[in-house]
Design a protein around this motif. Sequence first.
Motif, PDB file in Angstrom:
ATOM      1  N   LYS A   1      80.705  22.359   4.715  1.00  0.00           N
ATOM      2  CA  LYS A   1      79.335  22.715   5.105  1.00  0.00           C
ATOM      3  C   LYS A   1      78.415  21.515   4.873  1.00  0.00           C
ATOM      4  O   LYS A   1      78.413  20.919   3.781  1.00  0.00           O
ATOM      5  CB  LYS A   1      78.851  23.904   4.276  1.00  0.00           C
ATOM      6  N   ALA A   2      77.621  21.183   5.890  1.00  0.00           N
ATOM      7  CA  ALA A   2      76.747  20.012   5.800  1.00  0.00           C
ATOM      8  C   ALA A   2      75.805  20.109   4.601  1.00  0.00           C
ATOM      9  O   ALA A   2      75.523  19.099   3.944  1.00  0.00           O
ATOM     10  CB  ALA A   2      75.947  19.869   7.091  1.00  0.00           C
ATOM     11  N   ALA A   3      75.320  21.302   4.305  1.00  0.00           N
ATOM     12  CA  ALA A   3      74.355  21.440   3.200  1.00  0.00           C
ATOM     13  C   ALA A   3      75.005  21.064   1.866  1.00  0.00           C
ATOM     14  O   ALA A   3      74.418  20.331   1.056  1.00  0.00           O
ATOM     15  CB  ALA A   3      73.811  22.863   3.148  1.00  0.00           C
ATOM     16  N   ASP A   4      76.221  21.561   1.636  1.00  0.00           N
ATOM     17  CA  ASP A   4      76.912  21.264   0.369  1.00  0.00           C
ATOM     18  C   ASP A   4      77.317  19.789   0.292  1.00  0.00           C
ATOM     19  O   ASP A   4      77.072  19.110  -0.708  1.00  0.00           O
ATOM     20  CB  ASP A   4      78.185  22.122   0.237  1.00  0.00           C
ATOM     21  N   PHE A   5      77.939  19.309   1.358  1.00  0.00           N
ATOM     22  CA  PHE A   5      78.402  17.918   1.319  1.00  0.00           C
ATOM     23  C   PHE A   5      77.204  16.965   1.284  1.00  0.00           C
ATOM     24  O   PHE A   5      77.233  15.936   0.596  1.00  0.00           O
ATOM     25  CB  PHE A   5      79.303  17.626   2.523  1.00  0.00           C
ATOM     26  N   GLY A   6      76.146  17.341   1.988  1.00  0.00           N
ATOM     27  CA  GLY A   6      74.932  16.529   1.971  1.00  0.00           C
ATOM     28  C   GLY A   6      74.351  16.420   0.563  1.00  0.00           C
ATOM     29  O   GLY A   6      73.863  15.355   0.158  1.00  0.00           O
ATOM     30  N   ALA A   7      74.418  17.507  -0.181  1.00  0.00           N
ATOM     31  CA  ALA A   7      73.909  17.473  -1.565  1.00  0.00           C
ATOM     32  C   ALA A   7      74.761  16.525  -2.423  1.00  0.00           C
ATOM     33  O   ALA A   7      74.256  15.826  -3.307  1.00  0.00           O
ATOM     34  CB  ALA A   7      73.910  18.879  -2.157  1.00  0.00           C
ATOM     35  N   ILE A   8      76.056  16.490  -2.143  1.00  0.00           N
ATOM     36  CA  ILE A   8      76.957  15.582  -2.890  1.00  0.00           C
ATOM     37  C   ILE A   8      76.669  14.121  -2.482  1.00  0.00           C
ATOM     38  O   ILE A   8      76.631  13.226  -3.327  1.00  0.00           O
ATOM     39  CB  ILE A   8      78.422  15.991  -2.652  1.00  0.00           C
ATOM     40  N   VAL A   9      76.443  13.908  -1.186  1.00  0.00           N
ATOM     41  CA  VAL A   9      76.066  12.565  -0.715  1.00  0.00           C
ATOM     42  C   VAL A   9      74.768  12.117  -1.379  1.00  0.00           C
ATOM     43  O   VAL A   9      74.637  10.966  -1.836  1.00  0.00           O
ATOM     44  CB  VAL A   9      75.911  12.564   0.832  1.00  0.00           C
ATOM     45  N   ALA A  10      73.813  13.034  -1.484  1.00  0.00           N
ATOM     46  CA  ALA A  10      72.527  12.697  -2.112  1.00  0.00           C
ATOM     47  C   ALA A  10      72.731  12.363  -3.588  1.00  0.00           C
ATOM     48  O   ALA A  10      72.122  11.412  -4.110  1.00  0.00           O
ATOM     49  CB  ALA A  10      71.551  13.856  -1.953  1.00  0.00           C
ATOM     50  N   ALA A  11      73.590  13.121  -4.260  1.00  0.00           N
ATOM     51  CA  ALA A  11      73.848  12.869  -5.685  1.00  0.00           C
ATOM     52  C   ALA A  11      74.486  11.484  -5.870  1.00  0.00           C
ATOM     53  O   ALA A  11      74.150  10.748  -6.797  1.00  0.00           O
ATOM     54  CB  ALA A  11      74.754  13.953  -6.257  1.00  0.00           C
ATOM     55  N   LEU A  12      75.404  11.120  -4.976  1.00  0.00           N
ATOM     56  CA  LEU A  12      76.062   9.815  -5.102  1.00  0.00           C
ATOM     57  C   LEU A  12      75.084   8.688  -4.746  1.00  0.00           C
ATOM     58  O   LEU A  12      75.104   7.621  -5.388  1.00  0.00           O
ATOM     59  CB  LEU A  12      77.303   9.764  -4.199  1.00  0.00           C
ATOM     60  N   SER A  13      74.244   8.919  -3.761  1.00  0.00           N
ATOM     61  CA  SER A  13      73.234   7.923  -3.395  1.00  0.00           C
ATOM     62  C   SER A  13      72.293   7.636  -4.567  1.00  0.00           C
ATOM     63  O   SER A  13      71.807   6.519  -4.717  1.00  0.00           O
ATOM     64  CB  SER A  13      72.396   8.416  -2.207  1.00  0.00           C
ATOM     65  N   ALA A  14      72.049   8.658  -5.375  1.00  0.00           N
ATOM     66  CA  ALA A  14      71.110   8.526  -6.494  1.00  0.00           C
ATOM     67  C   ALA A  14      71.794   7.994  -7.748  1.00  0.00           C
ATOM     68  O   ALA A  14      71.117   7.636  -8.729  1.00  0.00           O
ATOM     69  CB  ALA A  14      70.453   9.872  -6.788  1.00  0.00           C
ATOM     70  N   ALA A  15      73.117   7.959  -7.761  1.00  0.00           N
ATOM     71  CA  ALA A  15      73.856   7.594  -8.991  1.00  0.00           C
ATOM     72  C   ALA A  15      73.715   6.101  -9.296  1.00  0.00           C
ATOM     73  O   ALA A  15      73.544   5.304  -8.393  1.00  0.00           O
ATOM     74  CB  ALA A  15      75.317   7.966  -8.853  1.00  0.00           C
TER      75      ALA A  15
END
Length: 247
Positions: free
Chosen positions: A233-247
């Motif tokens: 799901k784009a919403a879930d994977f997008g949240a993981i992408v956002a978390a990695l972008s912020a790491a």
Amino acid sequence: MRKLAAGNWKMNGTAAALAEVSALAQAHPAPRCDVLLCPPATLIARMADLAKGTAIKVGGQDCHAKSSGAHTGDISAEMLVDSGASHVILGHSERRTDHGETDAQVLAKAEAALKAGLTAIICIGETEAERDAGRTLDVVGTQLHGSVPAHATAANLVIAYEPVWAIGTGRTPTLSEIAEVHAFLRTRLTARIGSAAADVPLLYGGSVKPSNATEIFAVPHVDGALVGGASLKAADFGAIVAALSAA
Ligand code: PGA
């Protein structure tokens, strides 16, 4: 090092699921990490077309060690490249279990992938019984040595540490257990491929989801994730992408 959020759709998805790719691309036009989706082979070409001009790369979930021939049902690394793939997952525990893949076979596939110009994402990880027996480092060290080509470089290799018991179960190792394995893998990878190991992304995989991604990405030597269920799901994977972008 460029970090990597990789999604493994496994045997999920028909054409209708491609809407998730458009949604993901729209929500994350310029992530500060690499983003990869590995759909079933039937969707690779269509997904690659859809992903053109976006931040999303497309990969396969397996390839054969040979480039062509009488191997009914198999797909070669060259065919993945031809379909628009840039990466291929190799030695996933489900391949090791369902198809009896050995380290030597994974190594041969990885050699083929590198030769074709793909980046190989080589998966390793212990079973629950192996962890309980205190054999985790032994097992992943052996898998790493046996399945990673010695000439791989930071440009064409990714390692995914995926404890078998954490895949699809909702259970994850503690952060210190992940830290222990990832530090060990960095050292062992250096022994295998030399100083290039410092820049090879080491992914954690197994029940990564939006609610635990940030804490996992803060673990030393965790350079991203290989995500199964939560990549659909784009919403879930997008949240993981956002978390990695912020790491
Ligand atoms: P999961 O799968 O995220 O559904 O646990 C991970 C994987 O198998 O790569």
